[in-house]
Write a protein that holds these residues in place. Structure first.
Motif, PDB file in Angstrom:
ATOM      1  N   ALA A 269      33.874  49.398  66.902  1.00 60.34           N
ATOM      2  CA  ALA A 269      33.501  50.774  67.237  1.00 60.34           C
ATOM      3  C   ALA A 269      32.042  51.064  66.892  1.00 60.34           C
ATOM      4  N   ALA A 270      31.532  50.440  65.820  1.00 56.80           N
ATOM      5  CA  ALA A 270      30.135  50.665  65.431  1.00 56.80           C
ATOM      6  C   ALA A 270      29.194  50.217  66.540  1.00 56.80           C
ATOM      7  N   ASP A 271      29.543  49.120  67.202  1.00 58.44           N
ATOM      8  CA  ASP A 271      28.715  48.637  68.308  1.00 58.44           C
ATOM      9  C   ASP A 271      28.719  49.620  69.477  1.00 58.44           C
ATOM     10  N   ALA A 272      29.753  50.468  69.529  1.00 59.55           N
ATOM     11  CA  ALA A 272      29.862  51.460  70.604  1.00 59.55           C
ATOM     12  C   ALA A 272      29.349  52.831  70.160  1.00 59.55           C
ATOM     13  N   GLY A 273      28.752  52.913  68.972  1.00 62.51           N
ATOM     14  CA  GLY A 273      28.157  54.171  68.531  1.00 62.51           C
ATOM     15  C   GLY A 273      29.010  55.002  67.603  1.00 62.51           C
ATOM     16  N   PHE A 274      30.185  54.508  67.209  1.00 66.39           N
ATOM     17  CA  PHE A 274      31.035  55.224  66.253  1.00 66.39           C
ATOM     18  C   PHE A 274      30.824  54.604  64.867  1.00 66.39           C
ATOM     19  N   ASP A 275      29.949  55.213  64.106  1.00 66.96           N
ATOM     20  CA  ASP A 275      29.631  54.681  62.787  1.00 66.96           C
ATOM     21  C   ASP A 275      30.695  55.072  61.766  1.00 66.96           C
ATOM     22  N   ASP A 276      31.000  54.155  60.851  1.00 64.98           N
ATOM     23  CA  ASP A 276      31.831  54.436  59.675  1.00 64.98           C
ATOM     24  C   ASP A 276      33.217  54.951  60.040  1.00 64.98           C
ATOM     25  N   LEU A 277      33.917  54.197  60.886  1.00 66.46           N
ATOM     26  CA  LEU A 277      35.278  54.582  61.261  1.00 66.46           C
ATOM     27  C   LEU A 277      36.186  54.617  60.043  1.00 66.46           C
ATOM     28  N   THR A 278      36.044  53.643  59.167  1.00 66.09           N
ATOM     29  CA  THR A 278      36.876  53.617  57.957  1.00 66.09           C
ATOM     30  C   THR A 278      36.582  54.824  57.082  1.00 66.09           C
ATOM     31  N   GLY A 279      35.315  55.173  56.948  1.00 70.14           N
ATOM     32  CA  GLY A 279      34.965  56.361  56.173  1.00 70.14           C
ATOM     33  C   GLY A 279      35.529  57.628  56.768  1.00 70.14           C
ATOM     34  N   SER A 280      35.516  57.724  58.098  1.00 72.59           N
ATOM     35  CA  SER A 280      36.100  58.900  58.755  1.00 72.59           C
ATOM     36  C   SER A 280      37.577  59.015  58.434  1.00 72.59           C
ATOM     37  N   ALA A 281      38.282  57.880  58.479  1.00 74.42           N
ATOM     38  CA  ALA A 281      39.715  57.896  58.171  1.00 74.42           C
ATOM     39  C   ALA A 281      39.941  58.362  56.737  1.00 74.42           C
ATOM     40  N   ARG A 282      39.170  57.854  55.816  1.00 71.37           N
ATOM     41  CA  ARG A 282      39.335  58.246  54.415  1.00 71.37           C
ATOM     42  C   ARG A 282      39.057  59.738  54.217  1.00 71.37           C
ATOM     43  N   ARG A 283      38.012  60.226  54.855  1.00 69.59           N
ATOM     44  CA  ARG A 283      37.669  61.645  54.680  1.00 69.59           C
ATOM     45  C   ARG A 283      38.723  62.555  55.294  1.00 69.59           C
ATOM     46  N   VAL A 284      39.245  62.176  56.460  1.00 72.23           N
ATOM     47  CA  VAL A 284      40.289  62.987  57.098  1.00 72.23           C
ATOM     48  C   VAL A 284      41.534  63.023  56.229  1.00 72.23           C
ATOM     49  N   LEU A 285      41.945  61.869  55.710  1.00 71.31           N
ATOM     50  CA  LEU A 285      43.130  61.827  54.855  1.00 71.31           C
ATOM     51  C   LEU A 285      42.926  62.642  53.583  1.00 71.31           C
ATOM     52  N   GLU A 286      41.736  62.580  53.006  1.00 68.91           N
ATOM     53  CA  GLU A 286      41.475  63.353  51.792  1.00 68.91           C
ATOM     54  C   GLU A 286      41.487  64.848  52.081  1.00 68.91           C
ATOM     55  N   ALA A 287      40.915  65.258  53.204  1.00 70.14           N
ATOM     56  CA  ALA A 287      40.909  66.677  53.566  1.00 70.14           C
ATOM     57  C   ALA A 287      42.321  67.200  53.762  1.00 70.14           C
ATOM     58  N   LEU A 288      43.168  66.392  54.406  1.00 71.91           N
ATOM     59  CA  LEU A 288      44.548  66.811  54.641  1.00 71.91           C
ATOM     60  C   LEU A 288      45.377  66.743  53.365  1.00 71.91           C
ATOM     61  N   ARG A 289      44.996  65.871  52.446  1.00 76.79           N
ATOM     62  CA  ARG A 289      45.675  65.838  51.147  1.00 76.79           C
ATOM     63  C   ARG A 289      45.432  67.142  50.389  1.00 76.79           C
ATOM     64  N   GLN A 290      44.234  67.659  50.522  1.00 78.82           N
ATOM     65  CA  GLN A 290      43.875  68.894  49.824  1.00 78.82           C
ATOM     66  C   GLN A 290      44.483  70.120  50.498  1.00 78.82           C
ATOM     67  N   GLN A 291      44.516  70.089  51.833  1.00 74.14           N
ATOM     68  CA  GLN A 291      45.038  71.257  52.571  1.00 74.14           C
ATOM     69  C   GLN A 291      45.426  70.850  53.982  1.00 74.14           C
ATOM     70  N   PRO A 292      46.682  71.065  54.386  1.00 73.04           N
ATOM     71  CA  PRO A 292      47.070  70.808  55.781  1.00 73.04           C
ATOM     72  C   PRO A 292      46.244  71.657  56.741  1.00 73.04           C
ATOM     73  N   ARG A 293      46.050  71.144  57.942  1.00 72.36           N
ATOM     74  CA  ARG A 293      45.258  71.848  58.947  1.00 72.36           C
ATOM     75  C   ARG A 293      46.072  72.009  60.221  1.00 72.36           C
ATOM     76  N   GLN A 294      45.621  72.916  61.087  1.00 75.98           N
ATOM     77  CA  GLN A 294      46.301  73.163  62.354  1.00 75.98           C
ATOM     78  C   GLN A 294      45.561  72.466  63.489  1.00 75.98           C
ATOM     79  N   GLY A 295      46.350  71.968  64.429  1.00 74.94           N
ATOM     80  CA  GLY A 295      45.801  71.414  65.653  1.00 74.94           C
ATOM     81  C   GLY A 295      46.611  71.893  66.835  1.00 74.94           C
ATOM     82  N   ARG A 296      45.942  72.069  67.974  1.00 71.99           N
ATOM     83  CA  ARG A 296      46.621  72.542  69.180  1.00 71.99           C
ATOM     84  C   ARG A 296      46.613  71.417  70.209  1.00 71.99           C
ATOM     85  N   SER A 297      47.788  71.008  70.634  1.00 70.79           N
ATOM     86  CA  SER A 297      47.926  69.835  71.498  1.00 70.79           C
ATOM     87  C   SER A 297      47.662  70.181  72.957  1.00 70.79           C
TER      88      SER A 297
END
Length: 507
Positions: A269-297
């Motif tokens: 993904a980094a070669d395609a311009g998506f930097d730090d995919l693993t970091g994004s996953a960690r940050r999303v999981l940490e944010a949701l650990r602290q507080q659930p969020r809403q999403g609209r499908s």
């Protein structure tokens, strides 16, 4: 059904209803051929094939033959009740006439071998039948082979609440217990649905065909069945091809394999311009650990769902399995990292629907295959280290505890040694059956070959990424010289915008 649901359903979730959508896609209406007469298990009736128009999805209608194979419901009770298995034969269009017929074994458990050949993978089947007959088998309880009735009980997760692991597990355990009680009340013999029984079916098929040996060609769970047949009926096998190998003790996945695959996908993904995919996953999981969020499908008429950490762990772990969802994952995580959880909501709602349902064949099969105490201990230890916890296997192995289903035991899961020639085909981006599975098994086979497909997931590119893949499979099954090889397929093409992501999904 959307292609997202189809692809998620093809990602094996042990024992869940996930195999059922694949079965529904495959189980089209088929004219019934005459059933073989009932005979004793030591003398299976010769198959009576009738002409059959095999309709593919994109490659026209193929002249084939179809029959039913009669097998004991339980091979330990040969005079008891019997069941019929649907078999379609694709007659050879070439070859020397001496190559053993090849039986294709679909994944799942619960996938349809007949249905698989109808779809985009047909060119590989067509290539193999240039060498010998190809037999498409719907395994017992799957596709057109008398599946047990669907369970009327399912668990529906509330959109307004995040999925909590322990609460969800308790609910699914209760639902599974109700389903088991329902099937038993309906007269379903759940002990009939084990990989050992299906392996005995394959030996019955060989004898009903009147041939000294068969070759087996399996994908995913189909490799698990093929390996069991090597152990239990190896004398009747000529050659075996294993695509996406699931060994005798691999039913329970190793959680850290998901972390490793995320790292591999991050590099692509980094070669395609998506930097730090693993970091994004960690940050999303940490944010949701602290507080659930809403999403609209956008896929579910704008339904809003509350997403928690465990929802995201499940969504990421499952999405790593196959290329279509791998291609969406970097954008999904980038948007969530920026506070937009709508794309993630699509996957969460699909998974919640899948997790709430069970099918008899797949549940019984997976519980029966089980795991050794050593494998369970290792998986539990890795779950404590993985950023996804035990999401890769959830709700297994816990769901099988206390259901009273058959366990095939440690002899079934033990080391395997054989001189049957085997070709292992593995994809480096396979999130369900990683190449490490095949490498662990290779020393037990005195005659083995490896085809490693770099860039392939647990999906179509493992079959169609290069014409050389089909040539290697067909050549190996025909007894031609095949050496260890490494092939490259094109890398995933990642969605780059939310609008592109939505446009890629059927309306």
């Amino acid at each position: 059904m959307s292609c997202v649901s189809m692809f998620l359903s093809r990602v094996r979730r042990p024992g869940l209803h996930a195999a059922a959508p694949t079965m529904r896609l495959a189980a089209m209406c088929v004219a019934l051929a005459s059933a073989a007469p009932v005979m004793a298990a030591d003398a299976p009736a010769p198959l009576v094939f009738s002409p059959y128009a095999f309709e593919t999805q994109a490659h026209g209608t193929i002249a084939a033959e179809a029959a039913y194979l009669e097998v004991p419901r339980r091979h330990g009770d040969p005079d008891g009740k019997r069941m019929r298995l649907r078999v379609v034969r694709l007659p050879a269009t070439g070859g020397n006439g001496h190559t053993a017929p090849v039986v294709y074994l679909a994944g799942g458990p619960g996938g349809s071998g007949i249905g698989t050949a109808r779809g985009p993978r047909w060119p590989v089947f067509d290539r193999v039948r240039r060498e010998t007959d190809v037999l498409l088998l719907d395994q017992r309880g799957a596709g057109l082979s008398e599946p047990p009735p669907p369970c009327p009980h399912e668990h529906r997760f509330e959109d307004a609440q995040p999925m909590q692991r322990d609460t969800a597990l308790a609910a699914l355990q209760a639902t599974a217990a109700r389903c088991v009680a329902y099937w038993r009340e309906a007269g379903v013999d759940l002990s009939a649905y084990t990989t050992a029984e299906s392996a005995a079916d394959l030996d019955d098929l060989r004898r009903a065909l009147g041939v000294p040996k068969l070759s087996l060609w399996g994908m995913s769970y189909g490799t698990h069945l093929a390996l069991a047949t090597v152990r239990l009926h190896g004398a009747g096998l000529d050659r075996v091809v294993l695509m996406g190998t699931e060994g005798p003790d691999d039913t329970l996945k190793l959680p850290l394999a998901a972390d490793a695959l995320l790292g591999q996908l991050a590099a692509v993904a980094a070669d395609a311009g998506f930097d730090d995919l693993t970091g994004s996953a960690r940050r999303v999981l940490e944010a949701l650990r602290q507080q659930p969020r809403q999403g609209r499908s956008g896929m579910h008429d704008g339904r809003q769902v509350t997403i928690g950490e465990f929802d995201a762990q499940l969504a990421i772990a499952v999405s790593l399995g196959q290329r279509p969802t791998q291609q969406w994952l970097p954008l999904v995580l980038r948007e969530a990292d920026r506070g937009n959880y709508d794309p993630l909501a699509d996957i969460v709602l699909l998974l919640r629907a899948e997790f709430g349902q069970f099918t008899a064949m797949s549940l019984a099969m997976d519980v029966a295959s089980g795991q050794s105490p050593q494998r369970r201990s290792l998986a539990e230890a890795q779950a404590r280290q993985s950023m996804f916890g035990d999401a890769l296997n959830f709700p297994f192995p816990m769901i099988g505890d206390g259901l009273g289903l058959v366990d095939l035991g440690e002899s079934f899961r033990g080391p395997l040694r054989s001189d049957v020639p085997v070709l292992f085909v593995s994809g480096t981006l396979d999130g369900r059956t990683p190449p490490a599975n095949a490498e662990a098994l290779r020393p037990g086979f005195s005659d083995n070959r490896s085809l490693l497909v770099r860039g392939a997931s647990h999906g179509n590119e493992l079959w169609l990424g290069q014409a050389a893949i089909a040539d290697s499979i067909a050549g190996f099954l025909a007894g031609q010289p095949v050496n260890d090889a490494v092939l490259d397929v094109s890398p995933p093409v990642f969605a780059r915008s939310v609008s592109e992501l939505l446009d890629s999904r059927p309306k």
